[in-house]
Design an enzyme around this catalytic site. Structure first.
Site, mmCIF file in Angstrom:
data_model
loop_
_atom_site.group_PDB
_atom_site.id
_atom_site.type_symbol
_atom_site.label_atom_id
_atom_site.label_comp_id
_atom_site.label_asym_id
_atom_site.label_seq_id
_atom_site.Cartn_x
_atom_site.Cartn_y
_atom_site.Cartn_z
ATOM 1 N N ARG A 1 8.999 -25.639 21.616
ATOM 2 C CA ARG A 1 8.755 -25.573 20.173
ATOM 3 C C ARG A 1 10.106 -25.423 19.470
ATOM 4 N NH1 ARG A 1 5.634 -20.794 16.691
ATOM 5 N NH2 ARG A 1 7.369 -20.564 15.226
ATOM 6 N N ASP B 1 6.339 -17.266 22.678
ATOM 7 C CA ASP B 1 7.380 -16.837 21.737
ATOM 8 C C ASP B 1 8.746 -17.343 22.220
ATOM 9 O OD1 ASP B 1 5.649 -15.704 19.939
ATOM 10 O OD2 ASP B 1 5.890 -13.668 20.683
ATOM 11 N N TYR C 1 -6.405 -22.568 22.839
ATOM 12 C CA TYR C 1 -5.046 -22.142 22.503
ATOM 13 C C TYR C 1 -5.030 -20.626 22.354
ATOM 14 C CZ TYR C 1 -0.629 -21.616 20.022
ATOM 15 O OH TYR C 1 0.633 -21.228 19.657
ATOM 16 N N CYS D 1 6.997 -15.467 12.091
ATOM 17 C CA CYS D 1 5.910 -16.435 12.076
ATOM 18 C C CYS D 1 6.459 -17.798 11.648
ATOM 19 C CB CYS D 1 4.819 -15.979 11.121
ATOM 20 S SG CYS D 1 3.477 -17.175 10.925
ATOM 21 N N ASP E 1 1.137 -19.125 23.747
ATOM 22 C CA ASP E 1 2.368 -18.984 22.979
ATOM 23 C C ASP E 1 3.279 -17.985 23.698
ATOM 24 O OD1 ASP E 1 4.323 -18.463 21.109
ATOM 25 O OD2 ASP E 1 2.945 -17.944 19.489
ATOM 26 N N ASN F 1 0.582 -28.369 14.620
ATOM 27 C CA ASN F 1 0.016 -27.056 14.317
ATOM 28 C C ASN F 1 -0.650 -27.104 12.946
ATOM 29 O OD1 ASN F 1 -0.568 -24.351 13.953
ATOM 30 N ND2 ASN F 1 1.554 -23.692 13.747
ATOM 31 N N GLU G 1 9.926 -21.209 22.081
ATOM 32 C CA GLU G 1 10.568 -21.602 20.821
ATOM 33 C C GLU G 1 12.058 -21.295 20.803
ATOM 34 O OE1 GLU G 1 9.282 -18.149 17.760
ATOM 35 O OE2 GLU G 1 7.656 -19.071 18.910
ATOM 36 N N HIS H 1 4.271 -22.719 25.381
ATOM 37 C CA HIS H 1 5.386 -23.251 24.599
ATOM 38 C C HIS H 1 6.403 -22.149 24.336
ATOM 39 C CE1 HIS H 1 3.946 -21.562 20.741
ATOM 40 N NE2 HIS H 1 2.754 -22.050 21.021
ATOM 41 N N GLU I 1 7.562 -27.406 14.693
ATOM 42 C CA GLU I 1 6.897 -26.472 13.784
ATOM 43 C C GLU I 1 7.250 -26.752 12.329
ATOM 44 O OE1 GLU I 1 4.466 -24.881 13.226
ATOM 45 O OE2 GLU I 1 4.648 -22.755 13.710
ATOM 46 N N ASP J 1 3.593 -10.671 13.494
ATOM 47 C CA ASP J 1 4.051 -11.670 14.448
ATOM 48 C C ASP J 1 5.581 -11.758 14.411
ATOM 49 O OD1 ASP J 1 4.133 -13.755 16.266
ATOM 50 O OD2 ASP J 1 3.740 -15.289 14.759
#
Length: 301
Positions: free
Chosen positions: A161, A91, A48, A126, A89, A213, A118, A116, A191, A62
């Site tokens: 996500r 984002d 990952y 974060c 990721d 996660n 989001e 993924h 999440e 983040d």
């Protein structure tokens, strides 16, 4: 030597097959290419690549400050070091739907097995912090549709996500998850769910792979692999674990040098030179070098 012996297409095919096996796939977060080699060496299922880790590696929080170029470049460097599938990721996709389409193709070219996307607003936060805000359902759906339409390899995994559980109840979260699957999401990353029963409810709501996660210091309890597998979760990530272990050891080592004036007392805790050489496949480079340069220059007449 140099690159993985497995092509990106082969990694994606393997990943899809593994997801269909019913087995819980374990993906530790690599913080650099060498750690990806170690993840494979220790028998994990995949690698990952965390946005939080990439940001921290640059000394940034983040909050969506990294660029597509930075993430794709680093992800490619990590993915090339292992035969395992790597997921990254993305984002919020680095822009509007058209930007997100480009993101998917950049990640395909970088050798990733999936990513993924989001549903937070920009700038994001974060996932396990308070004060998050999510986009409306229409915007979230457009992101996933753009990603699914842009991919060229059908085995590249588009994962949605959702951070809705931070601001809405579980029923609203499940409604959004169903809409994201209908929009083309191949898998779901819910999440910051509160407990195992919420993961189970999500698992029962849709017929696509579900990712859990298990990040330290977050809102979810650190469930065991047997607990997650027992309710049908397909993937578990440990996104920042290796970075935290490494940085904790670095900090302790610096304190030791400051206090003692030497690193002698912690040499036994370090990775040895021989182990490092093993991970970077030093011997193969030696053999290649000898094969190329072990010749005599003919004389001149």
């Amino acid at each position: 030597m140099l690159y993985s012996k497995t092509t990106p297409e082969q990694k994606r095919t393997y990943f899809r097959q593994a997801l269909a096996s019913g087995k819980l796939l374990k993906f530790p977060g690599a913080f650099n290419p060498l750690s990806a080699s170690l993840i494979q060496d220790k028998g994990f299922d995949g690698v990952y690549i965390s946005g939080a880790v990439l940001a921290a590696d640059l000394g940034l929080p983040d909050i969506g400050l990294t660029t597509l170029t930075e993430v794709a470049t680093r992800a490619k460097q990590i993915a090339r070091m292992t035969d395992l599938p790597a997921i990254v990721d993305a984002d919020t996709g680095f822009g509007e739907p058209l930007n997100l389409a480009r993101t998917i193709q950049e990640f395909e070219d970088a050798g990733l097995a999936g990513c993924h996307i989001e549903d937070q607003v920009n700038p994001k936060r974060c996932g396990h912090l308070d004060g998050k805000a999510v986009v409306d359902l229409e915007t979230a759906v457009k992101r996933i549709r753009a990603a699914a339409d842009a991919r060229r390899d059908p085995n590249f995994l588009i994962m949605a996500r959702t951070d809705v559980r931070a601001v809405e109840d579980l029923d609203t979260t499940i409604d959004r998850i169903k809409a994201l699957v209908d929009a083309g999401a191949d898998a779901i990353f819910p999440e910051a769910l509160r407990d195992l029963s919420e993961f189970e409810a999500v698992r029962n709501a849709v017929d696509v792979p579900i990712l859990a996660n298990m990040t330290e210091f977050g809102k979810s309890k650190l469930f065991t692999q047997s607990e997650l597998e027992g309710i049908g979760i397909n993937m578990v990530i440990y996104p920042v674990t290796l970075l935290r272990i490494a940085m904790g050891a670095v900090e302790a080592g610096l304190e030791q040098i400051t206090a003692e004036g030497t690193q002698e007392g912690i040499v036994d805790t370090m990775q040895t030179r021989s182990r490092l050489y093993e991970l970077v496949d030093y011997e193969s480079y030696n053999q290649f070098d000898a094969g190329v340069f072990n010749f005599q220059v003919p004389g001149r007449n």
